[in-house]
Design a protein around this motif. Structure first.
Motif, PDB file in Angstrom:
ATOM      1  N   VAL A   1       0.860  -1.204  -0.074  1.00 53.47           N
ATOM      2  CA  VAL A   1       0.095  -0.053   0.067  1.00 53.47           C
ATOM      3  C   VAL A   1       0.772   1.049   0.117  1.00 53.47           C
ATOM      4  O   VAL A   1       1.854   1.547   0.838  1.00 53.47           O
TER       5      VAL A   1
ATOM      6  N   LEU B   1      -0.439   7.480   3.638  1.00 56.63           N
ATOM      7  CA  LEU B   1      -1.225   6.602   4.356  1.00 56.63           C
ATOM      8  C   LEU B   1      -1.581   7.180   5.506  1.00 56.63           C
ATOM      9  O   LEU B   1      -2.535   6.777   6.521  1.00 56.63           O
ATOM     10  N   ARG B   2      -1.012   8.490   5.749  1.00 53.49           N
ATOM     11  CA  ARG B   2      -1.551   9.373   6.853  1.00 53.49           C
ATOM     12  C   ARG B   2      -2.848   9.923   6.563  1.00 53.49           C
ATOM     13  O   ARG B   2      -3.966   9.883   7.446  1.00 53.49           O
TER      14      ARG B   2
ATOM     15  N   THR C   1      -6.786   4.111   1.465  1.00 49.23           N
ATOM     16  CA  THR C   1      -5.813   3.266   1.988  1.00 49.23           C
ATOM     17  C   THR C   1      -6.235   2.746   3.437  1.00 49.23           C
ATOM     18  O   THR C   1      -6.057   1.746   3.779  1.00 49.23           O
ATOM     19  N   THR C   2      -6.534   3.877   4.380  1.00 46.27           N
ATOM     20  CA  THR C   2      -6.810   3.318   5.601  1.00 46.27           C
ATOM     21  C   THR C   2      -8.070   2.375   5.767  1.00 46.27           C
ATOM     22  O   THR C   2      -7.689   1.305   6.346  1.00 46.27           O
TER      23      THR C   2
ATOM     24  N   ILE D   1      -6.655  -0.877   4.225  1.00 46.74           N
ATOM     25  CA  ILE D   1      -5.889  -1.776   5.274  1.00 46.74           C
ATOM     26  C   ILE D   1      -7.130  -2.516   6.202  1.00 46.74           C
ATOM     27  O   ILE D   1      -6.651  -3.795   6.531  1.00 46.74           O
TER      28      ILE D   1
ATOM     29  N   MET E   1       3.564  -1.515   3.977  1.00 52.94           N
ATOM     30  CA  MET E   1       2.991  -0.071   4.072  1.00 52.94           C
ATOM     31  C   MET E   1       4.122   0.843   3.646  1.00 52.94           C
ATOM     32  O   MET E   1       4.914   0.998   4.567  1.00 52.94           O
TER      33      MET E   1
ATOM     34  N   SER F   1       5.721   4.551   2.342  1.00 56.80           N
ATOM     35  CA  SER F   1       5.378   6.019   2.195  1.00 56.80           C
ATOM     36  C   SER F   1       6.563   6.511   2.698  1.00 56.80           C
ATOM     37  O   SER F   1       7.493   6.007   3.546  1.00 56.80           O
TER      38      SER F   1
ATOM     39  N   ARG G   1       3.161   8.305   7.246  1.00 54.26           N
ATOM     40  CA  ARG G   1       2.901   6.861   7.532  1.00 54.26           C
ATOM     41  C   ARG G   1       1.781   6.571   8.120  1.00 54.26           C
ATOM     42  O   ARG G   1       1.015   7.596   8.701  1.00 54.26           O
ATOM     43  N   ALA G   2       0.933   5.788   8.032  1.00 53.27           N
ATOM     44  CA  ALA G   2      -0.273   5.213   8.658  1.00 53.27           C
ATOM     45  C   ALA G   2      -0.284   5.616  10.397  1.00 53.27           C
ATOM     46  O   ALA G   2       0.724   5.461  10.917  1.00 53.27           O
TER      47      ALA G   2
ATOM     48  N   GLU H   1       6.569  -1.694   7.698  1.00 54.88           N
ATOM     49  CA  GLU H   1       6.491  -0.138   7.073  1.00 54.88           C
ATOM     50  C   GLU H   1       7.688   0.020   6.388  1.00 54.88           C
ATOM     51  O   GLU H   1       8.848  -0.353   6.893  1.00 54.88           O
TER      52      GLU H   1
END
Ligand code: CP
Length: 310
Positions: free
Chosen positions: A160, A164-165, A170-171, A174, A187, A189, A194-195, A212
């Motif tokens: 992904v 992602l933030r 994408t959230t 996931i 993940m 990015s 980042r997520a 990540e």
């Protein structure tokens, strides 16, 4: 599992389980047969499309889905033409939509608005994207697309890539994978995109293997599915922060040469500059097919919510 959807609010993909999503897939397969027909399953029903944020795919595919099922549609695009611009509250606006229609599809820039609307409205509320938080119907489409290409969702390696933030697609994607058994999720990015911790928490709690990473090149050879999202410029609190990450990732033909030949690239769209457009015409690009599935998936969802069968 059909009753799972009946007259239900659709707020987050996390409100669903694997079996309910598989029921949706079965309904979607049936709807595919009627992709160019008019069914009269929702005659006399009215669906409100309340889009307080721009949309091409979600709004139009919901409109086509509702009309193909025989429902009428009323539409709001932005606040300017509403009495909100005269000071009316969002709550009163929701009450009006609730009194004029049998379901409300709502998109808003703020997190939690769909949930808020569902607490006001008596009819079902469908979240068509709330800020950076959820986009459950997009995820239903994403998962259906993967199922069609790979005959299943389990056991695949997912990448992904992107923002992602702030990316709600994408959230939500996931979260959606966490209902199944992916082999691994990478993940990928820039550090600042980042997520969010709450997303990682869900994966840890559900025992989903993830890592990540910073660069697509590090993992491209392992991936079965690459899900890409644009940088969500409109959600950055500080434009200078956006400038720092602008153009910081791109899927190029060079990197794709190292991928498995069956790799599929998904993207919720709109895309801007994060995928070389020459990839659009390769077998890797699944994103236009994915967008096309928006109509049958949303037809299936509306049919399940209203308790009608194709
Ligand atoms: N994927 C998606 O939500 O696209 P729109 O913003 O065009 O609806």
């Amino acid at each position: 599992m059909k009753t799972y959807f009946y007259q239900r609010d659709i707020i987050s993909i996390l409100d669903f389980n694997r079996e309910s999503i598989e029921t949706l897939f079965e309904y979607t397969d049936k709807m595919m047969k009627y992709a160019n027909s008019k069914l009269n399953l929702l005659n006399g029903k009215v669906v409100s499309l309340a889009f307080f944020e721009p949309s091409t795919r979600t709004r139009l595919s919901f409109e086509v889905a509702a009309k193909r099922l025989g429902a009428d549609v009323i539409t709001i695009v932005g606040e300017e033409a509403l009495s909100i611009s005269k000071g009316e509250t969002l709550a009163d606006t929701i009450k009006m939509l609730d009194s004029y229609s049998d379901a409300i599809v709502i998109r808003h820039k703020y997190e939690g608005v769909a949930k808020y609307a569902s607490e006001i409205a008596e009819h079902p509320v469908i979240n068509a994207g709330d800020g950076k938080q959820h986009h459950p119907t997009q995820t239903m489409i994403d998962l259906y697309t993967i199922k069609k290409f790979f005959n299943g969702i389990d056991g695949l390696v997912y990448g992904v890539l992107g923002d992602l933030r702030y990316g709600r697609a994408t959230t939500s994607f996931i979260y959606g994978l966490s209902l199944f058994k992916p082999k691994k999720i990478y993940m990928i990015s820039p550090e600042s995109l980042r997520a969010r911790e709450e997303v990682l928490h869900v994966l840890k709690e559900r025992g989903i293997a993830f890592e990540e990473r910073r660069n697509l090149e590090e993992v491209i050879e392992e991936l079965d599915v690459l899900y890409v999202i644009r940088i969500q410029k409109e959600r950055f609190p500080d434009p200078l922060e956006y400038e720092k990450v602008k153009g910081s990732y791109k899927v190029t033909l060079d990197v794709i040469k190292k991928a498995k030949k069956d790799l599929k690239i998904l993207h919720p769209l709109p895309k801007v500059d994060e995928i070389d457009e020459r990839i659009d015409n390769t077998p890797y690009a699944a994103y236009f097919t994915q967008a096309k599935y928006g109509v049958p998936v949303r037809m299936a969802l509306l049919a399940l919510i209203f308790g009608v069968e194709p």
